[in-house]
Structure formats: structure tokens, C-alpha cells
Scaffold this active site. Structure first.
Site, PDB file in Angstrom:
ATOM      1  N   ARG A  26      13.749   0.997   4.705  1.00 44.65           N
ATOM      2  CA  ARG A  26      13.048   1.907   4.386  1.00 44.65           C
ATOM      3  C   ARG A  26      11.598   1.029   5.215  1.00 44.65           C
ATOM      4  NH1 ARG A  26       9.306   0.757   1.034  1.00 44.65           N
ATOM      5  NH2 ARG A  26      10.614  -1.264  -0.395  1.00 44.65           N
ATOM      6  N   ARG A  55      11.834  -3.739   8.897  1.00 46.81           N
ATOM      7  CA  ARG A  55      12.786  -5.215   7.469  1.00 46.81           C
ATOM      8  C   ARG A  55      14.111  -5.393   7.723  1.00 46.81           C
ATOM      9  NH1 ARG A  55       9.843  -2.545   1.762  1.00 46.81           N
ATOM     10  NH2 ARG A  55       7.663  -3.409   2.506  1.00 46.81           N
ATOM     11  N   GLY A  98       0.899  -1.225  -0.264  1.00 45.26           N
ATOM     12  CA  GLY A  98       0.020  -0.040  -0.106  1.00 45.26           C
ATOM     13  C   GLY A  98       0.909   1.414  -0.288  1.00 45.26           C
TER      14      GLY A  98
END
Length: 516
Positions: A489, A346, A116
Site C-alpha cells: 500500500r 514502504r 494524509g
């Protein structure tokens, strides 16, 4: 009559060229010198990209080559989300932009985006009583990037995120289904209404708008050089269908060519430890824009900051989006046990997977997660999803001890009920337990996903030289740029980046042209 027939013929031939993938610039794609295993992985990725290109080709027709002009107000290099957003904003300013895309179809890495688009203080959040703030979004992104993000860029990014959602909505691209990704404390990841993957929906909507505004979009248009005159960017040299070289002049150039995630030569120079990893990037992500900008004196930042995504299906190098975890999935090891907070950042999830003896893990979820994440339907069609009626049967299918997996699910469901993950401290993606059979699993391991580094720009998207001065007439946006994300990120931020800074590039390049 002859003219009509001729035009129809040209259109048919153009579509045929697109479907054939004729003349796409694969010759400079990655993986030529990194071992047979890596070659086969890159080749498999190429095969997947060609399949996706063919399926997308039938949905869009592009501008025939005979309509090419020698001069435009603005040349936009790259037809991903940033490029098309820039074109639409430049057109809205009354200018005449052109988009040049080296691949046979528009979309680039945007087409592969899954989870998204992150944004804070949006109207859709307010409608759903989600309390969020730009400051919180800023602080969590800064923390996710280990406090190495370009703070000025980040501030502009978060403060313009809600208006980007509004802009998309105003052109018929509604992202009102909201979930959460790793490193975030609030639901701010905006998806299409049906919960499907954001990328293809976004590309389809942007292409539709580009065509409605009659903005020329040429594919198989491989830009080889950005030209300059009197120190100003003034056009490009482009190779059409790998055969016809043209020089196109313009008053400004916007570079939106994406990163270098499919160029293993570039990657291995800055990160030799990543040799042999699969990549989720489309084969056109070869760093062309970075090289062309460097040739004009542009500088780069954070080139060694390359994000490895933790959940990639290895055989087809296909990203399994973070929304699967955001909607409640867990990760288990070969013993059927959880080993990490699935929604930490992540880099930390990747580190935890790589610390396992098998350096791989399995996503486990139920029919509830499957119903809330429409992208799983695509994963299923591609053969990634393992299904069983019971947890015990699923354990057998994925080769883990049934009693251990059952105990793991029981413990997790209790944690969801009590809103307390005593094992790993997960606090998000816990709205629903995993108790609604049938049950599902997808086997994953880390893969190269995103290049945080790139050319240095300011908040006006002007490309900067080594002295920090703007190169006149040269703009860039999206993954081709660096600095915004720092060393890591946050999932959902790249889609926001391409829209926010793509729009800004269109506006600022238009203002530059109009001031001439």
C-alpha cells in the site's frame, strides 16, 4: 421536568461509561499466544489505545442505549472513516442508518492515520499549481502494488479521489495542505490546513457531521453476527457493554470494521514470519467483520499481504508518519550514514532497515521539518523526539559518530541544492535542506501497520461470494476489504480508500434499500 432530568442523567452515565472504557470488546484482541515479549508489546499498545480513547471521549457524546430501535434502514458496523462516510451518504439519500461501534469511542484506525489522504486532479492541487493526473496516480499505485492491485477497483478509486476531497470540504473538513509520500512522484497527500495529522481531524469532523445529521451512533456495541433472511443480509446480533444482547433488523448491512492488524492469531496463520513484531493498529482491529462475512459465504483476497511500516517507535508501537520523510527527513544507521532512498515504497524501506545489523534506524530532521509536520508536536509530547542545538550534539545524543553524521548531512544538503541524490536516487521530498537548527531525531524500526487483504467487493462495494456474485444487502468498505492495494500500500491511500468507498457503500446500500 422529570423527563429532562432523566435524559440528562442518562447522558452523564453514558459519558462516564465511555471514559471508563466500560465494556469495550478487548477480550478478543490479539497477542494471547505469541510469547511474553509480544504480549507486553500488545499490552502496551492497549494501554496507549485506552489513553487515546479517554482523551477522545470528552470530545464526543454518543447515542444513549435507551434510544436504540429494533429496526433501521441500514445497519453500519464500525465507526471509522468508512462507516461514518457511509452513514452520511445514506442519510443524504433520505434513509435512516445506524452506526454500531464495538470500542468505547468512534474512530478506529482512522484516528491513528498520520500523513494524509491521497487524491489527484484536486482543486487544491490546481490552486497550488501542482500538475497531476488520475492516470499518473493509477500507474504509480499499480507500480507500488507490484502490478497485483485489483485494476477495476483501482480505476474507480483514483477517478473518484478528487470528488472525495470536495465532499469533505463541503462538510467542513478541509484538506488543502499537500505533501508527498513514498512511491509517488507528485504532491498529492492532502492534510489539514495546519499540516497536522489527518486522522484525528478527520474523525472529529465526521463525528460532528454525524451528530448534526442526528444519525444514531452507539459505542460499546459489539456486533457478533450478521443475520440473513431468504439469502439477504437483514440485520445483526449485537452485544452492548458485553452484557445486553440485541437483534436489530435492517434492509441492508454495511461492514466497515477495519482489518486484523491487532489479531496476532490471524496474522501468524498467514504470516508466521511476523510473529513478535509490534503493531500500530488500535486494539479493535481484530478481523471481526471478515469472519462474519465469511460465515455468510463471502470470500477473501490477499490475506497474506500484510504491510510492515518502516518507521514505528517501538516502545509505544506508535507510527511515525511518512510526512516526516516527505517534508525532508532522512534515515541514518548506527554509523550515522544514509542507507536507502527514504521515499521509495514502504516495503523497500522496511527491507533496507531489516538488512541493517541492528534492524533499526533513526530519522533525522531539522526545525524546518518540525514546523511543517505538526504531528511531530504529538511525537514530542509522547517523548519520542530527541533534540540538540547542533548536528554534533545530536550525534552524541543518538549514539552515532559525530563526524559521520555531519558528513551525511552535508552530502544530503548538497544533494538537495543540486536536486541530485547521487547516493540513493531520491527525487522527492527535496524541497528543503536540513540546515535549520535545532536538530531532531526519532529512533524507529518496522512494525505491523496495515492488512491489505480482506473480503472481496466490487466497485459498488457489494460483498462477493466465491462465485463472484454479490450477496444481496451486504456491503463493505475500508480496511475490511482486500484487493485495492495489491502487495504493497502507498502511504495516504488508505485514508482515501475509506472516504471513497465508504461514500460508495452509503450510496449503493441506500439504492438497494430504496429498490425494495
Amino acid at each position: 421536568m422529570k423527563k429532562t432530568t432523566s435524559t440528562a442523567l442518562i447522558l452523564i452515565l453514558s459519558v462516564m461509561l465511555v471514559i471508563a472504557g466500560c465494556g469495550n470488546s478487548n477480550s478478543n484482541s490479539a497477542g494471547n499466544s505469541n510469547g511474553n515479549e509480544n504480549k507486553s508489546k500488545v499490552n502496551e499498545t492497549a494501554k496507549n489505545d485506552k489513553t487515546e480513547a479517554v482523551s477522545g471521549a470528552s470530545e464526543a457524546s454518543y447515542t444513549p442505549l435507551d434510544q436504540l430501535k429494533d429496526n433501521y434502514d441500514i445497519v453500519i458496523v464500525g465507526a471509522g472513516g468508512a462507516g461514518m462516510s457511509a452513514a452520511l451518504e445514506a442519510k443524504a439519500k433520505g434513509l435512516n442508518p445506524v452506526i454500531l461501534e464495538k470500542m468505547p469511542v468512534a474512530g478506529g484506525n482512522t484516528s491513528k492515520s498520520s500523513s494524509g489522504m491521497n487524491a489527484s486532479q484536486t482543486k487544491f492541487q490546481k490552486e497550488q499549481s501542482i500538475e497531476d493526473s488520475n492516470d499518473k496516480f493509477y500507474e504509480e499505485t499499480l507500480k507500488g502494488g507490484h502490478d497485483t492491485n485489483d485494476k477495476e477497483m483501482l480505476r474507480f478509486f483514483v477517478d473518484n479521489s478528487a470528488s472525495a476531497i470536495d465532499w469533505l470540504d463541503s462538510i467542513g473538513i478541509k484538506l488543502n495542505n499537500i505533501t508527498i509520500t513514498g512511491g509517488m512522484s507528485e504532491k498529492r497527500t492532502h492534510r489539514p490546513e495546519d499540516g497536522s495529522a489527518v486522522g484525528q481531524y478527520l474523525v472529529k469532523g465526521l463525528v460532528r457531521n454525524v451528530q448534526e445529521k442526528e444519525i444514531p451512533l452507539f459505542v460499546n456495541a459489539d456486533v457478533k453476527e450478521i443475520t440473513q433472511k431468504d439469502g439477504k443480509a437483514n440485520g445483526v446480533k449485537v452485544l452492548f457493554n458485553q452484557a445486553d444482547e440485541k437483534t436489530i433488523t435492517a434492509k441492508a448491512v454495511v461492514v466497515t470494521t477495519g482489518g486484523f492488524g491487532s489479531n496476532m492469531d490471524m496474522i501468524s496463520k498467514v504470516r508466521p514470519d511476523l510473529e513478535g513484531y509490534v503493531t500500530t493498529n488500535q486494539i479493535g482491529s481484530t478481523g471481526d467483520g471478515i469472519k462474519m462475512i465469511e460465515a455468510l459465504g463471502g470470500t477473501t483476497v490477499d490475506m497474506d499481504q500484510i504491510q510492515v511500516h518502516p518507521t514505528v517507535q517501538q516502545e509505544k508501537s506508535y507510527l511515525i508518519g511518512e510526512a516526516v520523510r516527505g517534508e525532508g527527513s532522512i534515515l541514518v544507521n548506527s554509523e550515522g550514514k544514509r542507507f536507502v532512498n527514504e521515499l521509495t515504497t514502504r516495503d523497500k524501506v522496511t527491507e533496507a532497515i531489516n538488512a541493517l545489523p541492528e534492524k533499526a534506524a533513526t530519522l533525522v530532521f531539522d526545525s524546518g521539518v518540525k514546523s511543517r509536520v505538526k504531528a511531530i508536536e504529538q511525537y514530542d509530547k509522547m517523548g519520542f523526539v530527541i533534540q540538540a542545538d547542533t548536528i554534533e550534539a545530536l550525534a552524541k545524543e543518538i549514539g552515532v559518530p559525530a563526524d559521520k553524521l555531519k558528513a551525511t548531512l552535508d552530502t544530503w544538503n548538497s544533494a538537495v541544492k543540486n536536486k541530485n541524490d547521487a547516493e540513493f536516487g531520491r527525487t522527492t521530498g527535496m524541497d528543503n535542506d536540513l540546515s535549520a537548527g535545532p536538530y531532531y531525531a526519532i529512533k524507529i524500526a518496522p512494525g505491523i501497520h496495515y492488512t491489505m487483504g480482506g473480503v472481496k467487493i466490487n466497485t459498488n462495494t457489494e460483498v462477493l461470494n466465491k462465485d463472484g456474485a454479490a450477496i444481496p444487502g451486504l456491503y463493505a468498505a475500508g480496511e475490511v476489504t482486500g484487493g485495492l492495494h495489491g502487495q504493497n500500500r502507498i502511504g495516504g491511500n488508505s485514508v482515501a480508500e475509506i472516504i471513497i468507498f465508504g461514500r460508495q457503500a452509503g450510496v449503493k446500500s441506500a439504492e438497494f434499500v430504496q429498490a425494495q
